[in-house]
Design an enzyme around this catalytic site. Structure first.
Site, PDB file in Angstrom:
ATOM      1  N   TRP A 104     -47.029 -26.856 -36.702  1.00 35.83           N
ATOM      2  CA  TRP A 104     -48.393 -26.805 -38.011  1.00 35.83           C
ATOM      3  C   TRP A 104     -49.563 -27.706 -37.665  1.00 35.83           C
ATOM      4  O   TRP A 104     -50.429 -27.357 -37.009  1.00 35.83           O
ATOM      5  CB  TRP A 104     -47.387 -27.591 -39.471  1.00 35.83           C
ATOM      6  CG  TRP A 104     -46.650 -26.930 -38.752  1.00 35.83           C
ATOM      7  CD1 TRP A 104     -45.095 -27.488 -40.361  1.00 35.83           C
ATOM      8  CD2 TRP A 104     -46.672 -25.085 -39.735  1.00 35.83           C
ATOM      9  NE1 TRP A 104     -44.626 -26.178 -40.360  1.00 35.83           N
ATOM     10  CE2 TRP A 104     -45.517 -25.091 -40.378  1.00 35.83           C
ATOM     11  CE3 TRP A 104     -47.092 -23.755 -39.740  1.00 35.83           C
ATOM     12  CZ2 TRP A 104     -44.321 -23.545 -40.695  1.00 35.83           C
ATOM     13  CZ3 TRP A 104     -46.911 -22.749 -40.101  1.00 35.83           C
ATOM     14  CH2 TRP A 104     -45.402 -22.921 -40.102  1.00 35.83           C
ATOM     15  N   ASP A 105     -48.939 -28.872 -36.640  1.00 39.91           N
ATOM     16  CA  ASP A 105     -49.463 -29.775 -35.958  1.00 39.91           C
ATOM     17  C   ASP A 105     -50.804 -28.289 -34.433  1.00 39.91           C
ATOM     18  O   ASP A 105     -52.469 -28.605 -34.574  1.00 39.91           O
ATOM     19  CB  ASP A 105     -49.684 -31.102 -34.757  1.00 39.91           C
ATOM     20  CG  ASP A 105     -49.377 -31.780 -35.620  1.00 39.91           C
ATOM     21  OD1 ASP A 105     -50.349 -32.049 -36.519  1.00 39.91           O
ATOM     22  OD2 ASP A 105     -48.538 -32.841 -35.629  1.00 39.91           O
ATOM     23  N   CYS A 106     -49.926 -28.150 -34.404  1.00 40.67           N
ATOM     24  CA  CYS A 106     -50.913 -27.168 -33.189  1.00 40.67           C
ATOM     25  C   CYS A 106     -51.581 -25.801 -33.088  1.00 40.67           C
ATOM     26  O   CYS A 106     -52.560 -26.177 -33.104  1.00 40.67           O
ATOM     27  CB  CYS A 106     -49.476 -26.603 -32.014  1.00 40.67           C
ATOM     28  SG  CYS A 106     -48.079 -27.248 -30.958  1.00 40.67           S
TER      29      CYS A 106
END
Length: 404
Positions: free
Chosen positions: A163-165
């Site tokens: 989700w960060d990416c």
């Protein structure tokens, strides 16, 4: 630096993955990205993995090509300087990326009084204002419960901060969209997204919410099988493990042709009373299909079938550890134009990726090292804030700013 975004200036106040990734992505496309940090470095300045002497390979990896200024953010003059950097004049400036939630001086309402056309992209944890990271968002939306060996009841957290990416690249999209709007209308705006909303949106986009709401299905663990079609891992004669995919009809037919199992699968279809040309049928009967194929792989090493698989266009790969992948895979080396051998100050020389984009009008830009903390403090104060030399000297003497 050249690139399609040459001339654009973006200021970044960040920590950890998503927003540093967004800033680096823009920098690798030619933008002048200025990252500001505390005098001692940001929250991610010593984030693992680190070298034996404590230098963060993580920080070096996510800050390539940026300029760095180190400022005492508790000092009122330091806060003024950050505001001046964010809101510096110029039609290609006034762009701010952050995941630092700071009310009273670094929020959109305050900053936009200094520059009304400011574009500010903020990444939050969740819509209620709570903090979140991948390792909390993922359990909350259900992926760990669907990950792991069939029959297991233990959740499996993923080591990739997915989700960060995704959020990092969505932050880039949001900033470029708002900047385009500003070019057409002259108006700035605040753009907000949250890490959990990124995950929640993908849960819906991938049909998982519909699977629960419409079908009443809580997806079970499938081990290493490819959900909804056929894809399975096999142990080969030499102990190697390979992943083989039969998602499309072409992939499926190619796999049967090379393994010589077309007749066996036809017999299985008669037994099941169902055609395996349907990908859903391949998922439902994956265990029976694997029983047929497993002996073929168990009697061969990958070297014995690799050439035939490649010639037939079969989608497959060998399982590797990170270390083995770096040693063996030319796509993770300078043989791939994405990578260059780079000297990262304080760390050493190793293969580093540039931008995955290849723009036909620009060519591929080689990666640029991450800066040392505060490496560009003096030049940013001079060419962005336009401070005279004497005042810059006083800021250093008073400990409000710091160089490398």
């Amino acid at each position: 630096m050249m690139g399609v975004l040459k001339g654009m200036r973006v200021v970044e106040g960040s920590a950890f993955v998503a927003i540093p990734l967004a800033g680096m992505t823009l920098a690798q496309m030619g933008a002048d990205v200025i990252r500001f940090d505390r005098l001692e470095g940001g929250l991610d300045y010593t984030r693992w993995p680190v070298t034996q002497d404590g230098r963060s390979l993580f920080w070096a990896g996510l800050n390539k090509g940026k300029r760095s200024i180190a400022i005492d953010m508790k000092n009122p003059r330091g806060r003024e300087l950050i505001t001046e950097i964010i809101c510096a004049p110029g039609e290609d400036a006034g762009l701010f990326l952050t995941n630092l939630r700071v009310r009273g001086w670094m929020d959109y309402e305050t900053l936009s009084t200094h520059r009304p056309d400011l574009v500010m992209v903020s990444l939050l944890g969740d819509r209620h204002g709570r903090p979140a990271v991948d390792y909390t968002v993922n359990p909350s939306v259900g992926f760990p419960d669907a990950t792991g060996p069939e029959g297991s009841t233990d959740p499996v957290a993923h080591v990739l901060p997915a989700w960060d990416c995704i959020a990092g690249n969505m932050a880039v999209s949001g900033l470029l969209a708002a900047e385009r709007h500003r070019l057409r209308t002259g108006a700035g705006q605040s753009v907000e997204l949250t890490l959990k909303d990124v995950a929640a949106a993908m849960l819906g986009n991938l049909g998982i919410i519909g699977e629960v709401a419409v079908n009443g299905v809580d997806r079970p663990k499938g081990g290493n099988a490819l959900y909804g079609a056929y894809g399975q891992d096999f142990v080969c004669a030499d102990g190697e493990r390979v992943m083989v995919i039969g998602l499309t009809e072409r992939q499926w037919r190619g796999l049967l042709k090379v393994t010589g199992m077309a007749d066996r699968m036809a017999a299985l279809e008669l037994e099941l009373g169902e055609s395996l040309s349907d990908e859903g049928a391949r998922w439902r009967h994956r265990a029976r299909i694997t029983q047929v194929l497993a002996p073929w792989f168990a009697s061969r090493a990958p070297a014995e079938f690799a050439e035939a698989f490649e010639a037939a266009g079969i989608t497959w790969s060998t399982f590797r550890s990170f270390a083995r992948a770096v040693r063996e895979d030319p796509d993770l080396s300078p043989e791939n134009p994405l990578f260059s051998e780079l000297d990262q100050p304080g760390i050493g020389r190793y293969a580093v990726p540039g931008s995955p984009f290849s723009f036909s009008a620009e060519g591929r830009e080689p990666p640029v090292p991450a800066p040392a903390l505060g490496q560009h403090t003096e030049e940013i104060l001079a060419d962005v804030v336009r401070l005279p030399e004497g005042e810059i000297g006083r800021l250093f003497d008073e400990g409000i700013v710091k160089g490398a």
